[in-house]
Design a protein around this motif. Structure first.
Motif, PDB file in Angstrom:
ATOM      1  N   ALA A   1       0.835  -1.203   0.000  1.00  0.00           N
ATOM      2  CA  ALA A   1       0.000   0.000   0.000  1.00  0.00           C
ATOM      3  C   ALA A   1       0.872   1.256   0.000  1.00  0.00           C
ATOM      4  N   THR A   2       1.968   1.225   0.733  1.00  0.00           N
ATOM      5  CA  THR A   2       2.878   2.372   0.786  1.00  0.00           C
ATOM      6  C   THR A   2       3.509   2.638  -0.573  1.00  0.00           C
ATOM      7  N   VAL A   3       3.924   1.583  -1.244  1.00  0.00           N
ATOM      8  CA  VAL A   3       4.530   1.724  -2.571  1.00  0.00           C
ATOM      9  C   VAL A   3       3.551   2.394  -3.538  1.00  0.00           C
ATOM     10  N   LEU A   4       2.302   1.932  -3.529  1.00  0.00           N
ATOM     11  CA  LEU A   4       1.307   2.519  -4.431  1.00  0.00           C
ATOM     12  C   LEU A   4       1.027   3.970  -4.078  1.00  0.00           C
ATOM     13  N   ALA A   5       0.984   4.279  -2.777  1.00  0.00           N
ATOM     14  CA  ALA A   5       0.751   5.659  -2.352  1.00  0.00           C
ATOM     15  C   ALA A   5       1.907   6.565  -2.785  1.00  0.00           C
ATOM     16  N   LEU A   6       3.127   6.058  -2.705  1.00  0.00           N
ATOM     17  CA  LEU A   6       4.297   6.836  -3.114  1.00  0.00           C
ATOM     18  C   LEU A   6       4.296   7.106  -4.619  1.00  0.00           C
ATOM     19  N   GLN A   7       3.764   6.172  -5.380  1.00  0.00           N
ATOM     20  CA  GLN A   7       3.697   6.396  -6.819  1.00  0.00           C
ATOM     21  C   GLN A   7       2.644   7.434  -7.185  1.00  0.00           C
ATOM     22  N   GLU A   8       1.626   7.563  -6.337  1.00  0.00           N
ATOM     23  CA  GLU A   8       0.604   8.591  -6.586  1.00  0.00           C
ATOM     24  C   GLU A   8       1.070   9.968  -6.121  1.00  0.00           C
ATOM     25  N   LEU A   9       1.838  10.000  -5.029  1.00  0.00           N
ATOM     26  CA  LEU A   9       2.343  11.272  -4.509  1.00  0.00           C
ATOM     27  C   LEU A   9       3.872  11.212  -4.503  1.00  0.00           C
ATOM     28  N   LYS A  10       4.450  11.519  -5.660  1.00  0.00           N
ATOM     29  CA  LYS A  10       5.896  11.336  -5.829  1.00  0.00           C
ATOM     30  C   LYS A  10       6.724  12.324  -5.025  1.00  0.00           C
ATOM     31  N   LYS A  11       6.100  13.411  -4.577  1.00  0.00           N
ATOM     32  CA  LYS A  11       6.840  14.376  -3.763  1.00  0.00           C
ATOM     33  C   LYS A  11       7.333  13.739  -2.466  1.00  0.00           C
ATOM     34  N   MET A  12       6.606  12.725  -1.988  1.00  0.00           N
ATOM     35  CA  MET A  12       7.028  12.040  -0.767  1.00  0.00           C
ATOM     36  C   MET A  12       8.144  11.036  -1.051  1.00  0.00           C
ATOM     37  N   ASN A  13       8.244  10.608  -2.297  1.00  0.00           N
ATOM     38  CA  ASN A  13       9.269   9.638  -2.702  1.00  0.00           C
ATOM     39  C   ASN A  13      10.458  10.402  -3.286  1.00  0.00           C
ATOM     40  N   SER A  14      11.153  11.137  -2.410  1.00  0.00           N
ATOM     41  CA  SER A  14      12.197  12.029  -2.881  1.00  0.00           C
ATOM     42  C   SER A  14      13.339  12.114  -1.881  1.00  0.00           C
ATOM     43  N   LEU A  15      14.471  12.621  -2.359  1.00  0.00           N
ATOM     44  CA  LEU A  15      15.653  12.829  -1.526  1.00  0.00           C
ATOM     45  C   LEU A  15      16.097  14.275  -1.656  1.00  0.00           C
ATOM     46  N   TYR A  16      16.500  14.867  -0.526  1.00  0.00           N
ATOM     47  CA  TYR A  16      17.063  16.215  -0.540  1.00  0.00           C
ATOM     48  C   TYR A  16      18.488  16.116  -0.020  1.00  0.00           C
ATOM     49  N   HIS A  17      19.465  16.273  -0.938  1.00  0.00           N
ATOM     50  CA  HIS A  17      20.864  16.017  -0.589  1.00  0.00           C
ATOM     51  C   HIS A  17      21.757  17.007  -1.326  1.00  0.00           C
ATOM     52  N   ASP A  18      22.690  17.611  -0.573  1.00  0.00           N
ATOM     53  CA  ASP A  18      23.634  18.573  -1.151  1.00  0.00           C
ATOM     54  C   ASP A  18      22.929  19.684  -1.916  1.00  0.00           C
ATOM     55  N   GLY A  19      21.836  20.166  -1.335  1.00  0.00           N
ATOM     56  CA  GLY A  19      21.119  21.278  -1.948  1.00  0.00           C
ATOM     57  C   GLY A  19      20.308  20.930  -3.171  1.00  0.00           C
ATOM     58  N   GLN A  20      20.101  19.644  -3.427  1.00  0.00           N
ATOM     59  CA  GLN A  20      19.358  19.220  -4.618  1.00  0.00           C
ATOM     60  C   GLN A  20      18.218  18.288  -4.235  1.00  0.00           C
ATOM     61  N   LEU A  21      17.030  18.592  -4.728  1.00  0.00           N
ATOM     62  CA  LEU A  21      15.848  17.759  -4.495  1.00  0.00           C
ATOM     63  C   LEU A  21      15.601  16.877  -5.707  1.00  0.00           C
ATOM     64  N   THR A  22      15.496  15.565  -5.477  1.00  0.00           N
ATOM     65  CA  THR A  22      15.267  14.620  -6.570  1.00  0.00           C
ATOM     66  C   THR A  22      14.030  13.786  -6.260  1.00  0.00           C
ATOM     67  N   GLU A  23      13.033  13.858  -7.145  1.00  0.00           N
ATOM     68  CA  GLU A  23      11.848  13.007  -7.034  1.00  0.00           C
ATOM     69  C   GLU A  23      12.050  11.761  -7.887  1.00  0.00           C
ATOM     70  N   PHE A  24      11.571  10.620  -7.398  1.00  0.00           N
ATOM     71  CA  PHE A  24      11.812   9.352  -8.069  1.00  0.00           C
ATOM     72  C   PHE A  24      10.510   8.721  -8.569  1.00  0.00           C
ATOM     73  N   ASP A  25      10.592   8.127  -9.754  1.00  0.00           N
ATOM     74  CA  ASP A  25       9.512   7.265 -10.218  1.00  0.00           C
ATOM     75  C   ASP A  25       9.638   5.886  -9.570  1.00  0.00           C
ATOM     76  N   GLU A  26      10.900   5.443  -9.392  1.00  0.00           N
ATOM     77  CA  GLU A  26      11.153   4.141  -8.770  1.00  0.00           C
ATOM     78  C   GLU A  26      11.028   4.252  -7.252  1.00  0.00           C
ATOM     79  N   VAL A  27      10.530   3.193  -6.637  1.00  0.00           N
ATOM     80  CA  VAL A  27      10.427   3.143  -5.179  1.00  0.00           C
ATOM     81  C   VAL A  27      11.401   2.103  -4.658  1.00  0.00           C
ATOM     82  N   HIS A  28      12.374   2.569  -3.895  1.00  0.00           N
ATOM     83  CA  HIS A  28      13.314   1.680  -3.214  1.00  0.00           C
ATOM     84  C   HIS A  28      12.976   1.772  -1.727  1.00  0.00           C
ATOM     85  N   LEU A  29      12.324   0.744  -1.225  1.00  0.00           N
ATOM     86  CA  LEU A  29      11.668   0.805   0.079  1.00  0.00           C
ATOM     87  C   LEU A  29      12.554   0.254   1.185  1.00  0.00           C
ATOM     88  N   GLY A  30      12.864   1.099   2.175  1.00  0.00           N
ATOM     89  CA  GLY A  30      13.617   0.655   3.339  1.00  0.00           C
ATOM     90  C   GLY A  30      12.674   0.109   4.405  1.00  0.00           C
TER      91      GLY A  30
END
Length: 412
Positions: free
Chosen positions: A249-278
Motif C-alpha cells: 500500500a505504501t509503494v502505491l501511495a508513493l507512486q501517486e504522490l511522488k513528492k514524498m518519494n524524494s531525496l534532498y541532498h547537497d542542496g538538490q531535491l530529486t523526485e523518483f519514479d522508482e520506489v526503493h523501500l527501506g
C-alpha cells in the motif's frame, strides 16, 4: 605492485567510517578476498577484504579511529616494497617548516608537551580525520606528539591538544547550518555511535514534523485471510504478514504522490519514479534498514519473500552495504512492541518515513444504529517540512488509507 584499501562508501550519506577491529598486523601475509579489518558505518558493521594477495605493509588507523570515505586504511603489496605516501595515507605535514632556532607563535605555542618542532624534512604521520580536525582548529601538527602506530597523530591527540591549548581568540560566529559535534556518541559501541551521529545529523539538517491518523483494518485483515488460503492451497512458500500488505500500500501511495518519494541532498531535491523501500529492522544493539530495490515492480508475493529474506540477513549480520543503501522511503513498525503512535526520525536524506503502530480495538456506530467493534491501525508520517507542507503529508496518509481500507486495489 602495492594496492591501497580505502574506506568504502556504504550509503549516500556516509562520510566517514570507524575502525572496529584489525584482523591482521603489519607484516602479516594476506590472501585476496581475506578479511583485513572490520569497519562501522551509520548502518552496519562490515568486513573489508584484501584486494590482492601480498603482505600488509601499512595500517593508517587504529581501533576507534574515524577515517573519511575514500581515505586509505591500509596498503598491501610485496614484502619490502617501497610505498609512496600520499595525502590519503599517513600524510606528510604540509605546514611550512620553521627553523629549530625559531619559536612558534600564536595559539599552538601553548600546547602542552610540544615545545620542540620536528626537524625540517621529518615526516609527520596523521590520520585523515585528525588532519581535518587540526585544520579546522588552526593547530600546527608539527607541535603535536602522536600516540598512534609509528607516532601517528590520532583524533585523541588532537582532542588532547585542544584541551591543553590556551586560546585567547574570540569564538567564531555560529555556522548557519548546525555542525555535528565530534563527540556525539562518544563512549558508545561503534554501531550505536554511528546511529547517534546519523540521528543528530538528520534532526540538524531537516525540519521534521509528524502527522498521525488511523485506518480501519478490518478489510485488510479479511483480505490477508483470503490470500493465505490461496497460498496454502497452492503450496506456495510465502509468509504473508500485514507488514507486507502495508508495504505494498505504501509503494502505491508513493507512486501517486511522488513528492514524498524524494531525496534532498547537497542542496538538490530529486523526485523518483522508482520506489526503493527501506524496512527498519531492529537488532539487539541497534537498527538496520535493508532496502527492497524497485519495490514498485514487485508483486505482493515477491515483496513477502524479499522482506523475509532481507530481515533474516540483517539479523544474522549478512546484509552488506548494497542491501542497506539506496532507499527512497522507509517504513518502521513498532506494533509488536504495543506502541500506537510515535515520532519516527527521518532516514536522511529521505523526505518521509512511515511509522506503523499496534492494532487497536474500537467501538463504532454503524449506519443502522448498532455498535460494532473494529480494528484500527495507527500511522505516523514524519516528513521534511522544507520539502512538503502539512497538506501534502496529509494527502499521502489519505491515499495510503484508501489502499488499506480497500485492499483489493493492492492487486490491480
Amino acid at each position: 605492485m602495492s594496492e591501497a584499501i580505502v574506506m568504502p562508501k556504504l550509503g549516500m550519506t556516509m562520510t566517514e567510517g570507524t575502525i572496529v577491529e584489525w584482523y591482521k598486523e603489519v607484516g602479516d601475509s594476506v590472501n585476496k578476498g581475506e578479511p583485513i579489518l572490520m569497519i562501522s558505518s551509520e548502518k552496519l558493521n562490515q568486513d573489508v577484504e584484501a584486494p590482492i594477495t601480498g603482505v600488509l605493509l601499512t595500517k593508517n588507523g587504529e581501533v576507534e579511529d574515524e577515517l573519511e570515505v575514500g581515505a586509505t586504511i591500509a596498503v598491501i603489496g610485496d614484502e619490502g616494497e617501497t610505498i609512496v605516501t600520499n595525502d590519503l595515507q599517513a600524510v606528510q605535514s604540509d605546514s611550512p617548516a620553521i627553523p629549530e632556532s625559531s619559536e612558534a607563535s600564536g595559539n599552538t605555542a601553548d600546547i602542552a608537551n610540544t615545545k620542540e618542532k620536528k626537524s625540517k624534512g621529518d615526516r609527520t604521520f596523521i590520520t585523515p580525520l585528525a588532519k581535518k580536525m587540526a585544520k579546522a582548529e588552526d593547530l600546527d601538527i608539527d607541535l603535536i606528539k602522536g600516540t598512534g602506530g609509528n607516532g601517528r597523530i590520532t583524533k585523541r591527540d588532537i582532542q588532547h591538544a585542544l584541551a591543553s591549548r590556551v586560546d585567547d581568540t574570540p569564538p567564531a560566529p555560529p555556522s548557519p547550518t548546525p555542525a555535528i559535534a565530534e563527540n556525539v556518541g562518544e563512549g558508545l559501541p561503534p554501531m550505536r555511535k554511528a546511529i547517534a551521529r546519523n540521528m543528530r545529523r538528520s534532526l540538524a539538517q531537516t525540519a521534521q514534523l509528524t502527522l498521525h491518523r488511523k485506518a480501519n483494518a478490518d478489510h485488510l485483515i479479511d483480505f490477508q485471510k483470503v490470500l493465505r488460503k490461496e497460498i496454502e492451497s497452492s503450496e506456495l512458500d510465502v509468509k504473508l504478514t500485514l507488514t507486507v500488505l502495508i508495504a505494498r500500500a505504501t509503494v502505491l501511495a508513493l507512486q501517486e504522490l511522488k513528492k514524498m518519494n524524494s531525496l534532498y541532498h547537497d542542496g538538490q531535491l530529486t523526485e523518483f519514479d522508482e520506489v526503493h523501500l527501506g524496512i527498519a529492522t531492529s537488532l539487539k544493539d541497534g537498527l538496520l534498514v535493508p532496502v527492497i530495490k524497485d519495490a514498485h515492480q514487485k508483486t505482493i508475493g515477491s515483496l513477502a519473500k524479499e522482506i523475509k529474506d532481507l530481515s533474516e540477513k540483517a539479523k544474522n549480520g549478512e546484509a552488506g552495504g548494497d542491501l542497506l543503501s539506496g532507499s527512497t522511503f522507509t517504513i518502521t513498525n513498532l506494533g509488536a512492541s504495543g506502541i500506537e503512535y510515535f515520532t519516527p526520525i527521518l532516514n536522511s536524506p529521505e523526505t518521509g518515513i512511515l511509522g506503523v503502530g499496534a492494532f487497536q480495538d474500537e467501538l463504532t456506530l454503524t449506519e443502522n444504529g448498532t455498535v460494532k467493534s473494529v480494528k484500527k491501525i495507527p500511522f505516523s508520517i514524519t516528513f521534511d517540512h522544507q520539502i512538503l507542507d502539512g497538506a501534502s503529508a496529509a494527502e499521502f496518509l489519505t491515499i495510503l488509507i484508501k489502499y488499506i481500507e480497500s485492499p483489493y486495489l493492492l492487486v490491480l
